[in-house]
Write an enzyme that holds these catalytic residues in place. Structure first.
Site, mmCIF file in Angstrom:
data_model
loop_
_atom_site.group_PDB
_atom_site.id
_atom_site.type_symbol
_atom_site.label_atom_id
_atom_site.label_comp_id
_atom_site.label_asym_id
_atom_site.label_seq_id
_atom_site.Cartn_x
_atom_site.Cartn_y
_atom_site.Cartn_z
ATOM 1 N N HIS A 146 1.295 4.163 -9.026
ATOM 2 C CA HIS A 146 0.137 4.554 -8.214
ATOM 3 C C HIS A 146 0.366 5.941 -7.608
ATOM 4 O O HIS A 146 -0.518 6.811 -7.669
ATOM 5 C CB HIS A 146 -0.069 3.516 -7.112
ATOM 6 C CG HIS A 146 -1.079 3.891 -6.077
ATOM 7 N ND1 HIS A 146 -2.359 3.376 -6.057
ATOM 8 C CD2 HIS A 146 -0.999 4.716 -4.998
ATOM 9 C CE1 HIS A 146 -3.017 3.871 -5.030
ATOM 10 N NE2 HIS A 146 -2.209 4.696 -4.363
ATOM 11 N N GLU A 147 1.548 6.160 -7.044
ATOM 12 C CA GLU A 147 1.833 7.454 -6.411
ATOM 13 C C GLU A 147 1.912 8.575 -7.441
ATOM 14 O O GLU A 147 1.432 9.688 -7.198
ATOM 15 C CB GLU A 147 3.135 7.369 -5.608
ATOM 16 C CG GLU A 147 3.113 6.357 -4.472
ATOM 17 C CD GLU A 147 1.955 6.572 -3.506
ATOM 18 O OE1 GLU A 147 1.500 7.721 -3.358
ATOM 19 O OE2 GLU A 147 1.496 5.581 -2.900
ATOM 20 N N HIS A 150 -1.523 9.711 -8.203
ATOM 21 C CA HIS A 150 -2.053 10.685 -7.248
ATOM 22 C C HIS A 150 -1.632 12.109 -7.626
ATOM 23 O O HIS A 150 -2.437 13.041 -7.613
ATOM 24 C CB HIS A 150 -1.544 10.378 -5.837
ATOM 25 C CG HIS A 150 -2.336 9.335 -5.103
ATOM 26 N ND1 HIS A 150 -3.713 9.384 -4.989
ATOM 27 C CD2 HIS A 150 -1.934 8.229 -4.418
ATOM 28 C CE1 HIS A 150 -4.118 8.351 -4.277
ATOM 29 N NE2 HIS A 150 -3.071 7.632 -3.933
ATOM 30 N N GLU A 227 -8.154 6.406 -4.264
ATOM 31 C CA GLU A 227 -7.257 5.248 -4.274
ATOM 32 C C GLU A 227 -7.569 4.332 -5.457
ATOM 33 O O GLU A 227 -6.659 3.794 -6.090
ATOM 34 C CB GLU A 227 -7.377 4.473 -2.959
ATOM 35 C CG GLU A 227 -6.799 5.193 -1.761
ATOM 36 C CD GLU A 227 -5.331 5.532 -1.939
ATOM 37 O OE1 GLU A 227 -4.576 4.688 -2.479
ATOM 38 O OE2 GLU A 227 -4.944 6.651 -1.576
#
Length: 297
Positions: A146-147, A150, A227
């Site tokens: 997930h990071e 980003h 997100e």
């Protein structure tokens, strides 16, 4: 107290730097003459402080994040957990086609992680000690995906651009409307005065707060949207089941976070709100994020 002093010191440094830039390039003199030197001078003034402040904050984001959280960058893994952490970030980064980020651990009881940095190839991915202790490897690997999502999506830069443009518009609109209101209140007596009356400054301060609130709603809306996109990236890198499991595990945080306000929006999850306050949430509710992944194909 250390975080508060760091936050205040950083913002003071940003303001001082912008003031020096304005003085060196004569923007302050241009802005002061004839009510900001006409529309061109006002636009330059607004852009320097609006865009400049946002990009300086981005440039300092890794430094601020490390010091405000006490994050320790792993330069040489000291144990098996750190080796796994670095290897997982490297694997996800290679899959995303970006440079290897710095990897760090910060001491915090809640399960959280964040990514920040000026560019895709110069970023920082940090996880809390609580996340490593309370999540299994599959769940933690999804959070790292997930990071990395980003970073690969350029979310930090895009968020900075949006914030900078909105800051510029807030400064510009507040002064244009403020001068119109001040001129109406003074009956046109101050229209030839460059600085404006006391009413002008009061009105501008009030308008900046009001317009700033609307700008914050727009920034928060983008933050929530990114997100969902980062969750999709985590599912792609680590598996949809792992990402869903990680989000379900995050619900045990109950909205708690020790991340400082300067980087709270970059965390894996954020506090919940109801009513109008939902408009200012940086993260969607976890149930909505889980449902989005479950309904994706």
């Amino acid at each position: 107290m250390r975080r508060i002093l760091l936050f205040l010191g950083t913002n003071i440094a940003v303001l001082l730097l912008l003031a020096i830039v304005c003085r060196l390039f004569g923007i302050d003199q241009m802005a002061a003459a004839n009510g900001y030197g006409g529309m061109t001078g006002l636009l330059l003034y607004a852009a320097v402080f609006g865009m400049g402040g946002a990009f300086i904050s981005l440039a300092l984001s890794k430094w601020i994040a490390k010091r405000s959280t006490g994050a320790r960058v792993i330069t040489q893994p000291q144990n098996e957990t750190e080796r796994w952490l670095v290897d997982t970030v490297r694997r996800h980064a290679q899959s995303a086609g970006i440079g290897m980020p710095e990897v760090a651990i910060y001491d915090a009881p809640e399960m959280n992680a964040f990514a920040t940095g000026m560019t895709k190839n110069s970023s920082l991915v940090a996880v809390s000690s609580g996340l490593l202790q309370q999540m299994d490897r599959e769940q933690a690997g999804a959070v790292l995906g997930h990071e990395i999502g980003h970073v690969a999506n350029g979310d930090m830069v895009t968020l900075t651009l949006i914030q900078g443009v909105l800051n510029t518009l807030v400064i510009l609109a507040a002064r244009i409307v403020g001068r119109a209101i001040d001129g109406w209140m003074s009956g046109g007596r101050d229209e030839n005065r460059g600085g404006g009356g006391i009413g002008y400054f009061v009105v501008v301060m009030v308008l900046q707060v009001v317009f700033g609130l609307f700008a914050s709603i727009i920034v928060a809306a983008f933050s929530r949207w990114r997100e969902f996109r980062a969750d999709s990236a985590g599912a792609r890198f680590a598996g949809r089941g792992a990402m869903i499991s990680a989000l379900q595990r995050l619900k045990a945080n109950h909205g708690e976070s020790t991340l400082p306000n300067t980087i709270a929006a970059f965390g894996i999850s954020g506090p919940l709100a109801d009513g109008l306050r939902r408009l200012f949430m940086s993260h969607p509710p976890l149930d909505e994020r889980i449902a989005a992944l479950q309904n994706s194909r």
